[in-house]
Scaffold this motif. Sequence first.
Motif, mmCIF file in Angstrom:
data_model
loop_
_atom_site.group_PDB
_atom_site.id
_atom_site.type_symbol
_atom_site.label_atom_id
_atom_site.label_comp_id
_atom_site.label_asym_id
_atom_site.label_seq_id
_atom_site.Cartn_x
_atom_site.Cartn_y
_atom_site.Cartn_z
ATOM 1 N N ALA A 356 3.904 -6.815 -2.515
ATOM 2 C CA ALA A 356 4.042 -8.146 -1.921
ATOM 3 C C ALA A 356 2.949 -9.081 -2.421
ATOM 4 O O ALA A 356 1.913 -8.636 -2.923
ATOM 5 C CB ALA A 356 3.980 -8.032 -0.394
ATOM 6 N N PRO A 357 3.154 -10.386 -2.271
ATOM 7 C CA PRO A 357 2.118 -11.360 -2.638
ATOM 8 C C PRO A 357 0.824 -11.102 -1.882
ATOM 9 O O PRO A 357 0.833 -10.585 -0.754
ATOM 10 C CB PRO A 357 2.738 -12.705 -2.236
ATOM 11 C CG PRO A 357 4.210 -12.460 -2.276
ATOM 12 C CD PRO A 357 4.393 -11.041 -1.823
ATOM 13 N N VAL A 358 -0.293 -11.472 -2.501
ATOM 14 C CA VAL A 358 -1.619 -11.220 -1.922
ATOM 15 C C VAL A 358 -1.722 -11.771 -0.502
ATOM 16 O O VAL A 358 -2.239 -11.107 0.404
ATOM 17 C CB VAL A 358 -2.715 -11.846 -2.815
ATOM 18 C CG1 VAL A 358 -4.075 -11.731 -2.141
ATOM 19 C CG2 VAL A 358 -2.735 -11.167 -4.174
ATOM 20 N N GLY A 359 -1.236 -12.967 -0.280
ATOM 21 C CA GLY A 359 -1.379 -13.573 1.042
ATOM 22 C C GLY A 359 -0.571 -12.897 2.118
ATOM 23 O O GLY A 359 -0.831 -13.092 3.313
ATOM 24 N N LEU A 360 0.421 -12.078 1.735
ATOM 25 C CA LEU A 360 1.288 -11.427 2.709
ATOM 26 C C LEU A 360 0.808 -10.021 3.046
ATOM 27 O O LEU A 360 0.896 -9.577 4.190
ATOM 28 C CB LEU A 360 2.719 -11.384 2.178
ATOM 29 C CG LEU A 360 3.844 -11.106 3.178
ATOM 30 C CD1 LEU A 360 3.833 -12.127 4.310
ATOM 31 C CD2 LEU A 360 5.188 -11.126 2.468
ATOM 32 N N LEU A 361 0.305 -9.306 2.043
ATOM 33 C CA LEU A 361 -0.184 -7.940 2.276
ATOM 34 C C LEU A 361 -1.655 -8.010 2.685
ATOM 35 O O LEU A 361 -2.561 -7.715 1.913
ATOM 36 C CB LEU A 361 -0.003 -7.083 1.029
ATOM 37 C CG LEU A 361 -0.235 -5.569 1.198
ATOM 38 C CD1 LEU A 361 0.601 -5.019 2.336
ATOM 39 C CD2 LEU A 361 0.057 -4.835 -0.080
ATOM 40 N N THR A 362 -1.881 -8.405 3.927
ATOM 41 C CA THR A 362 -3.224 -8.598 4.459
ATOM 42 C C THR A 362 -3.797 -7.281 4.970
ATOM 43 O O THR A 362 -3.109 -6.254 5.000
ATOM 44 C CB THR A 362 -3.189 -9.607 5.612
ATOM 45 O OG1 THR A 362 -2.343 -9.067 6.659
ATOM 46 C CG2 THR A 362 -2.625 -10.950 5.153
#
Length: 445
Positions: A356-362
């Motif tokens: 997933a995008p960096v901002g989503l896979l926190t």
Amino acid sequence: MDDNLLQQIEKARFPSPWAGSIAWAQALIQWHFILSPNAWVETEEDLGADQEELTSTVTAVLAAALHTTAIEQGLDGPGGARLLQVPLQPVIELVATPDRDVLQQAIPEGDIIWPQARELLDLLLTPKDPDGLAVQDGVIALTHRVIRAHAEHGETVGDRLRAIPDLRQAIERLASLPYPVDESEAATAAQSAGGLSPEAHRRVTESLEAHHRIQRIIGEAHPTLGRELLLMRAALHDRTVIAFADYASPEQKENARTTAQALRDQDAESGLWRGEIPPTDSQWDDLPQRYVRQEYTVYLSRTAAGLQTPALAGHLTSVHLIEVSAHHTLPAQLRHHPCGQGRHWHGYRVRIEVLAPVGLLTEDASARLRTAAAALERREGPLRGKDLDRLGGGVETGTDERWLAGWVHQWVGAQLPPGLADHLLVEVEATDLETVPAVHLGKAR
């Protein structure tokens, strides 16, 4: 001691004594928050307060009390140069029986440094209902504990602020020392596999606490999550004491030992321990924190495959591999079912991946994914040892892995933050067949 930082404290100048009172109140509160965390946790839980909101309110009360005392003692000279001389005992008395008018008079008219301070004090010291009175009592009691703790070790604000460099050095050690401590080759291997930094460790623990709180509210608390949370807490307390060394407070040391023993007791009762040496072994009696290090090392090793690693540009990937056994029944519509049996069981290997995008896979999302994967593998979880026919759901009818992959996808996806399930891939295969037939391979997106 950091002499440069000490000189900065002693030579600090501010736009006004009020601004200096705010700054020094924040420093005293930080000291107390780090070395005496229990008081803050207890107050947050009792009041149901947000940490940032609670800290702001305590800061307003303490800053007003410091500034009031500075004015009364004639220590409110330009630039706040004499604030370090403010005695602590009068501040204690002001906080013990706070007077709204007296404290608000300490805030300059038209203050632009912290305009919300006057409103915070007004709301706190003029409660309009029982809930407001409870908040007032809780905040005042916490503020009193903060300033009293400082007064036990010094007579003036400066006496306490001169201890800040030591605290800063301890915090820097916390960030630089590896954990778990290198007591074995296994610990070193676990660190190289990707140990958590102190900041990440703290954020993951907070995320698990929030997740666990929600599960308790909806009545679906999983023992595995509670155990993981206790392990993370115990490890965080232990690594803090190791880093702070001689500067660790009695409360920090007690927290480390208490949570370590709690983990040991819980594991002995539940059987969820994963290390080579059981929690009941006498070698842990003198220092139960060493048991925490064993279990945390295993935890890092087992979750190494699930640690975030660079993938596509701007993306992160998190992968978890679990093995679990469950029963299924020969579906009537599959006359040529490769198993050729009625009700029977298989061991399954399940691969759970999020790309997933960096901002989503926190950090929070990674913690939830890790918790969900661990729950599937435990005997108390929703899958291990269960009859697949009775699980319900899934994306297809039947009881093969294609259906099971769909069920796992739905169950795990429900544990993740909104939108992340769209980036989830689940693959399932049976591990106990010499030739794995197609019906025992499954994938779900």
